[in-house]
Design an enzyme around this catalytic site. Structure first.
Site, mmCIF file in Angstrom:
data_model
loop_
_atom_site.group_PDB
_atom_site.id
_atom_site.type_symbol
_atom_site.label_atom_id
_atom_site.label_comp_id
_atom_site.label_asym_id
_atom_site.label_seq_id
_atom_site.Cartn_x
_atom_site.Cartn_y
_atom_site.Cartn_z
ATOM 1 N N GLY A 190 -81.980 40.082 -20.083
ATOM 2 C CA GLY A 190 -80.637 39.466 -20.038
ATOM 3 C C GLY A 190 -80.827 38.216 -19.023
ATOM 4 N N GLY A 192 -78.376 36.446 -18.097
ATOM 5 C CA GLY A 192 -77.027 36.225 -17.590
ATOM 6 C C GLY A 192 -76.855 35.982 -16.325
ATOM 7 N N GLU A 213 -84.484 36.848 -22.840
ATOM 8 C CA GLU A 213 -82.953 36.670 -23.254
ATOM 9 C C GLU A 213 -82.948 36.790 -24.785
ATOM 10 O OE1 GLU A 213 -79.874 36.524 -22.155
ATOM 11 O OE2 GLU A 213 -79.523 36.050 -24.287
ATOM 12 N N VAL A 247 -85.369 42.593 -26.789
ATOM 13 C CA VAL A 247 -86.250 43.667 -26.431
ATOM 14 C C VAL A 247 -85.765 45.007 -27.261
ATOM 15 C CG1 VAL A 247 -86.512 45.491 -24.525
ATOM 16 C CG2 VAL A 247 -86.188 43.007 -24.020
ATOM 17 N N ARG A 281 -71.841 44.158 -18.565
ATOM 18 C CA ARG A 281 -71.089 45.126 -18.312
ATOM 19 C C ARG A 281 -69.866 45.702 -19.044
ATOM 20 N NH1 ARG A 281 -72.100 46.107 -12.883
ATOM 21 N NH2 ARG A 281 -70.055 46.858 -12.167
ATOM 22 N N ASP A 321 -61.705 43.746 -14.086
ATOM 23 C CA ASP A 321 -62.729 43.900 -15.140
ATOM 24 C C ASP A 321 -62.392 45.009 -16.185
ATOM 25 O OD1 ASP A 321 -64.343 42.264 -13.495
ATOM 26 O OD2 ASP A 321 -65.916 43.591 -13.189
ATOM 27 N N HIS A 453 -68.272 9.320 2.834
ATOM 28 C CA HIS A 453 -69.973 9.010 2.867
ATOM 29 C C HIS A 453 -70.670 9.432 3.919
ATOM 30 C CE1 HIS A 453 -73.529 6.804 1.385
ATOM 31 N NE2 HIS A 453 -73.405 6.294 2.605
HETATM 32 P P1 FAD Z 1 -64.477 46.803 -9.329
HETATM 33 O O1 FAD Z 1 -64.842 45.787 -8.208
HETATM 34 O O2 FAD Z 1 -65.558 47.254 -9.993
HETATM 35 O O3 FAD Z 1 -63.618 47.945 -8.557
HETATM 36 C C1 FAD Z 1 -63.165 48.876 -9.140
HETATM 37 C C2 FAD Z 1 -63.241 50.025 -8.345
HETATM 38 O O4 FAD Z 1 -62.533 51.346 -8.973
HETATM 39 C C3 FAD Z 1 -64.441 50.952 -7.981
HETATM 40 O O5 FAD Z 1 -64.792 50.920 -6.603
HETATM 41 C C4 FAD Z 1 -64.484 52.365 -8.591
HETATM 42 O O6 FAD Z 1 -65.171 53.072 -7.917
HETATM 43 C C5 FAD Z 1 -63.009 52.438 -8.503
HETATM 44 N N1 FAD Z 1 -62.678 53.484 -9.516
HETATM 45 C C6 FAD Z 1 -62.975 53.302 -10.831
HETATM 46 N N2 FAD Z 1 -62.279 54.306 -11.840
HETATM 47 C C7 FAD Z 1 -61.383 55.001 -10.791
HETATM 48 C C8 FAD Z 1 -60.893 56.206 -10.758
HETATM 49 N N3 FAD Z 1 -60.693 56.912 -11.668
HETATM 50 N N4 FAD Z 1 -60.319 56.806 -9.433
HETATM 51 C C9 FAD Z 1 -60.720 56.458 -8.458
HETATM 52 N N5 FAD Z 1 -61.432 54.972 -8.213
HETATM 53 C C10 FAD Z 1 -61.818 54.607 -9.399
HETATM 54 N N6 FAD Z 1 -67.828 38.236 -9.417
HETATM 55 C C11 FAD Z 1 -67.775 36.978 -8.866
HETATM 56 O O7 FAD Z 1 -66.768 36.525 -8.949
HETATM 57 N N7 FAD Z 1 -68.767 36.198 -8.090
HETATM 58 C C12 FAD Z 1 -69.875 36.877 -7.816
HETATM 59 O O8 FAD Z 1 -70.944 36.296 -7.151
HETATM 60 C C13 FAD Z 1 -70.403 38.145 -8.470
HETATM 61 N N8 FAD Z 1 -71.602 38.701 -8.388
HETATM 62 C C14 FAD Z 1 -71.798 39.962 -8.978
HETATM 63 C C15 FAD Z 1 -73.045 40.327 -8.652
HETATM 64 C C16 FAD Z 1 -73.277 41.537 -9.160
HETATM 65 C C17 FAD Z 1 -74.775 42.257 -8.852
HETATM 66 C C18 FAD Z 1 -72.414 42.253 -10.083
HETATM 67 C C19 FAD Z 1 -72.644 43.701 -10.437
HETATM 68 C C20 FAD Z 1 -71.179 41.850 -10.210
HETATM 69 C C21 FAD Z 1 -70.869 40.599 -9.654
HETATM 70 N N9 FAD Z 1 -69.591 39.822 -9.732
HETATM 71 C C22 FAD Z 1 -69.228 38.657 -9.306
HETATM 72 C C23 FAD Z 1 -68.700 40.446 -10.596
HETATM 73 C C24 FAD Z 1 -67.542 41.115 -9.862
HETATM 74 O O9 FAD Z 1 -68.315 42.026 -8.827
HETATM 75 C C25 FAD Z 1 -66.292 41.792 -10.545
HETATM 76 O O10 FAD Z 1 -65.757 41.004 -11.471
HETATM 77 C C26 FAD Z 1 -65.299 42.507 -9.590
HETATM 78 O O11 FAD Z 1 -65.990 43.322 -8.750
HETATM 79 C C27 FAD Z 1 -64.048 43.126 -10.400
HETATM 80 O O12 FAD Z 1 -63.347 43.795 -9.620
HETATM 81 P P2 FAD Z 1 -62.484 44.716 -9.961
HETATM 82 O O13 FAD Z 1 -61.266 44.948 -8.956
HETATM 83 O O14 FAD Z 1 -61.796 44.435 -11.435
HETATM 84 O O15 FAD Z 1 -63.363 46.211 -10.299
HETATM 85 P P1 AMP Z 2 -74.207 38.638 -18.901
HETATM 86 O O1 AMP Z 2 -73.315 39.278 -19.964
HETATM 87 O O2 AMP Z 2 -73.927 37.337 -18.488
HETATM 88 O O3 AMP Z 2 -74.720 39.727 -17.923
HETATM 89 O O4 AMP Z 2 -75.576 38.401 -19.925
HETATM 90 C C1 AMP Z 2 -76.368 39.523 -20.414
HETATM 91 C C2 AMP Z 2 -77.282 38.822 -21.310
HETATM 92 O O5 AMP Z 2 -78.304 39.886 -21.813
HETATM 93 C C3 AMP Z 2 -76.680 38.166 -22.529
HETATM 94 O O6 AMP Z 2 -77.189 36.853 -22.540
HETATM 95 C C4 AMP Z 2 -77.319 38.733 -23.617
HETATM 96 O O7 AMP Z 2 -77.591 37.904 -24.699
HETATM 97 C C5 AMP Z 2 -78.531 39.611 -23.011
HETATM 98 N N1 AMP Z 2 -79.049 40.618 -23.970
HETATM 99 C C6 AMP Z 2 -78.473 41.661 -24.467
HETATM 100 N N2 AMP Z 2 -78.983 42.722 -25.082
HETATM 101 C C7 AMP Z 2 -80.467 42.225 -25.167
HETATM 102 C C8 AMP Z 2 -81.863 42.498 -25.431
HETATM 103 N N3 AMP Z 2 -81.912 43.803 -25.968
HETATM 104 N N4 AMP Z 2 -82.850 41.934 -25.062
HETATM 105 C C9 AMP Z 2 -82.812 40.734 -24.400
HETATM 106 N N5 AMP Z 2 -81.482 40.246 -24.078
HETATM 107 C C10 AMP Z 2 -80.390 40.946 -24.585
#
Ligand code: FAD
Ligand code: AMP
Length: 476
Positions: A190, A192, A213, A247, A281, A321, A453
Site C-alpha cells: 500500500g 498510501g 501498490e 499482493v 483503515r 474516523d 523575501h
Molecule cells: P482515534 O484517534 O482512533 O481514537 C479513538 C479512541 O477511541 C481510541 O483511543 C480507542 O481506543 C478508543 N475507543 C474505541 N472504541 C472504544 C470503546 N468502545 N470504549 C472506549 N474507548 C474506545 N492524521 C492526520 O491528520 N495527520 C497525520 O499526520 C496522521 N498520521 C497518521 C499516522 C499513522 C501511522 C496513523 C495510523 C494514522 C495517522 N493519522 C494522521 C490519522 C489519525 O490518527 C486519525 O485520523 C485520528 O486519530 C482519528 O481520530 P479519532 O478521534 O476519530 O479516533
Molecule cells: P491508504 O488508504 O491511503 O492508507 O492507502 C492504502 C493503499 O493500499 C491504497 O492505495 C490501496 O490501493 C493499496 N492496496 C490495497 N490492497 C492492496 C493489495 N492487496 N496489494 C497492494 N496494494 C494494496
C-alpha cells in the site's frame, strides 16, 4: 442527578473525542470521556487515541529523527559539513518517540483536569436511552447515563486475510513504529500516506524498502503533476515503488516474509525481513453498540450519520474516523468542536471543502480543495498557475529545490478552488490556500498580498500570479 449522570459522555479520547469533551466543558457541560487505550509500558489509561499513541505524533517523531540521520549521511556534504562514521541508535530513537507520546498523554490528562472533564478508563458500550456501560481495566462494570453521547471510537488497520498481523514479521503501523532495529529489507503493501511515511522512515535509516501498490496510478487522490514529482523524488531516494502490483499471498518462513504479487508482467515475488501492511483503515466499532441502542452502521461498517454528525438516535452523535469523510485528525477535531457547539445550541459547522491533506515525506506533499482533473470532471471551468521551488531563493539556499506550488482557480470568477504543493515545508504553506479558500479569496487576492523575501511562501505568491500568466521569476 446521580453522580453517574453526565450532560455528555464521549466514547473515545482521540483528537475527535478529547477535543469534543474539552469544548463541551468550556460550554458549561458536565462531561465524561471514556477510553480503552493503555500506555506502552505503563498499562494505565493513555489519552489521545490513535493519533497520539500510534499515529500522527509518533510517526512524525520518527520522521524527524530519520530525516536528521538522512541529512547527516546524504545532505550535509553539500554544505561542507562532514561527520565520521555516523550511526543510528534505534533504541534511543524509539525511546525519544515514546517520551514525546507520554508527554502528550499527560498533556491531555492535564487539559481534562483543568476543564473538569472526567476521564474514565475502560471499554464502553452504548445502550438504549443513552445508557453507557464501561468495563474498566480491573474488569469492573459501571453504568452511566447521559443527555448526549458522542461516539468517537476511531479506526483500526485493515488486515488482509492472507497477511495476518503477527506483530513480529507482518506488522501494522503499531509494529512499524516500534522496530528494535533497522530491518535489512522492508516490504510495504500500500503506497498510501502511512506506507509512504513509515517506508521513508526506515529507508532513511538504511533499510531496502519495496512498496507494492495495487493501483496503476501513484497517489491517485493527489494532483497528477504533484504525484509525478513526488514519485520521481521518492525513486531518487531509492524507495522501490511498484505500481499495479497486487499482493496475493504472504508467508513467513524461517524469519523471512515471502510476498507474492501480480503486475503487468505476471506473477512476481519478493522476500523481506519485515512486512508493513498499510492498505487502509476501517471504522472501529467492536463492542461499542448494544443491539438496542438504535445506531446503524453503513455497508462499509462506519457509523451512519447525517451532515451534522447526528446518528438519527436522539442525543447520539458520531465523529472522526468512525464516520464518513477523510480519516484525518484535524477533521475529527473539527467535527468534535462542531458537535459540542450544536449540543450547546450554537451553529457548529465543518467546511469539508477546506480540509487540508498532508503527507510528511521528503519532499512533503499537501493539498486543499479540488484538483484540475476534478474541476474538469465536474464541468467547472478552471485555470492553473504553477511555480517551482527551484526558482525560489530560500529553497535554493536550503538546498531543497524539488517540487512546486500549483493554484487552481475558477476561469471566470478567479475564485481559488484548490492549492496543490510538493516541496519543503508545504505542510505549513498549504494553510495559505486553506485561509484564502475559507475567505472565498481569488488568485488575484493572493497575488496582491505582499510576501516576505526570501521565503518559501514566495512560491505561493508566484503561483497565484502565474494563474494570470504574470509570474515574475519565470517565463509565463
Ligand atoms: P482515534 O484517534 O482512533 O481514537 C479513538 C479512541 O477511541 C481510541 O483511543 C480507542 O481506543 C478508543 N475507543 C474505541 N472504541 C472504544 C470503546 N468502545 N470504549 C472506549 N474507548 C474506545 N492524521 C492526520 O491528520 N495527520 C497525520 O499526520 C496522521 N498520521 C497518521 C499516522 C499513522 C501511522 C496513523 C495510523 C494514522 C495517522 N493519522 C494522521 C490519522 C489519525 O490518527 C486519525 O485520523 C485520528 O486519530 C482519528 O481520530 P479519532 O478521534 O476519530 O479516533
Ligand atoms: P491508504 O488508504 O491511503 O492508507 O492507502 C492504502 C493503499 O493500499 C491504497 O492505495 C490501496 O490501493 C493499496 N492496496 C490495497 N490492497 C492492496 C493489495 N492487496 N496489494 C497492494 N496494494 C494494496
Amino acid at each position: 442527578m446521580s453522580e453517574n449522570h453526565f450532560d455528555l459522555i464521549v466514547i473515545g479520547a482521540g483528537p475527535g473525542g478529547y477535543v469534543a469533551a474539552i469544548r463541551a466543558a468550556q460550554l458549561g457541560m458536565k462531561v465524561a470521556c471514556v477510553d480503552a487505550t493503555r500506555g506502552k509500558g505503563t498499562g494505565k489509561l493513555a489519552l489521545g487515541g490513535t493519533c497520539l499513541n500510534v499515529g500522527c505524533i509518533p510517526s512524525k517523531a520518527l520522521l524527524d529523527s530519520s530525516r536528521q540521520f538522512h541529512n547527516l549521511t546524504h545532505m550535509f556534504a553539500a554544505h561542507g559539513i562532514s561527520a565520521d562514521n555516523p550511526k543510528i541508535d534505534v533504541a534511543t530513537m524509539i525511546a525519544r518517540k515514546d517520551k514525546i507520546v507520554s508527554q502528550f498523554n499527560g498533556g491531555v490528562a492535564q487539559l481534562f483536569k483543568a476543564n473538569k472533564v472526567t476521564a474514565i478508563h475502560g471499554h464502553a458500550t452504548l445502550h438504549k436511552d443513552r445508557k453507557v456501560t464501561v468495563k474498566d481495566f480491573d474488569g469492573k462494570q459501571t453504568a452511566y447515563t447521559a443527555t448526549n453521547v458522542i461516539l468517537a471510537s476511531g479506526s483500526v488497520p485493515i488486515e488482509l486475510p492472507f497477511a495476518k498481523f503477527d506483530g513480529k514479521h507482518v506488522v501494522d503501523n503499531v509494529g512499524a513504529l516500534d522496530f528494535d532495529a533497522v530491518p535489512r529489507r522492508l516490504g510495504v503493501i500500500g503506497a498510501g500516506v502511512i506506507g509512504l511515511e513509515l517506508g521513508s522512515v526506515w529507508k532513511r535509516l538504511g533499510a531496502e524498502v519495496t512498496i507494492l501498490e495495487a493501483l496503476p496510478d501513484f497517489l491517485a487522490a493527489a494532483d497528477a503533476d504533484i504525484a509525478k514529482i513526488a514519485l520521481r523524488e521518492f525513486k531518487k531516494q531509492g524507495l522501490d515503488i511498484q505500481l499495479g502490483a497486487k499482493v496475493t499471498a504472504v508467508e513467513v518462513r524461517k524469519k523471512e516474509v515471502h510476498v507474492r504479487y501480480t503486475d503487468a508482467k505476471g506473477e512476481q515475488a519478493i522476500v523481506v525481513d519485515k512486512l508493513l501492511v498499510s492498505v487502509g483503515r476501517r471504522a472501529y466499532t467492536e463492542g461499542l453498540l448494544a443491539e438496542d441502542c438504535g445506531v446503524r452502521l453503513t455497508e462499509r461498517g462506519m457509523i451512519e450519520v447525517d451532515e451534522h454528525c447526528h446518528t438519527g438516535v436522539d442525543g447520539v452523535w458520531a465523529i472522526g474516523d468512525c464516520v464518513r469523510g477523510p480519516m484525518l485528525a484535524h477533521k475529527a477535531s473539527e467535527e468534535g468542536i462542531a458537535v459540542a457547539e450544536r449540543i450547546a445550541g450554537l451553529p457548529g459547522h465543518v467546511d469539508f471543502n477546506t480540509i487540508p491533506w498532508v503527507i510528511y515525506t521528503e519532499p512533503e506533499i499537501a493539498w486543499v480543495g479540488r484538483t484540475e482533473k476534478q474541476c474538469k470532471d465536474e464541468g467547472i471551468p478552471c485555470r492553473a498557475g504553477t511555480f517551482p521551488f527551484a526558482a525560489i531563493g530560500r529553497a535554493v539556499a536550503m538546498n531543497e529545490t524539488a517540487g512546486m506550488v500549483k493554484i487552481v482557480a475558477h476561469a471566470e470568477t478567479d475564485r481559488i478552488l484548490g492549492m496543490h504543493l510538493c516541496g519543503p515545508n508545504v505542510s505549513e504553506l498549504v494553510h495559505e490556500g486553506v485561509l484564502a479558500m475559507e475567505f472565498r479569496g481569488s488568485a488575484e487576492d493572493l497575488a496582491r498580498i505582499c510576501h516576505a523575501h526570501p521565503t518559501l511562501s514566495e512560491a505561493v505568491h508566484e503561483a497565484a500570479l502565474a494563474v494570470d500568466k504574470r509570474a515574475i521569476h519565470k517565463a509565463n
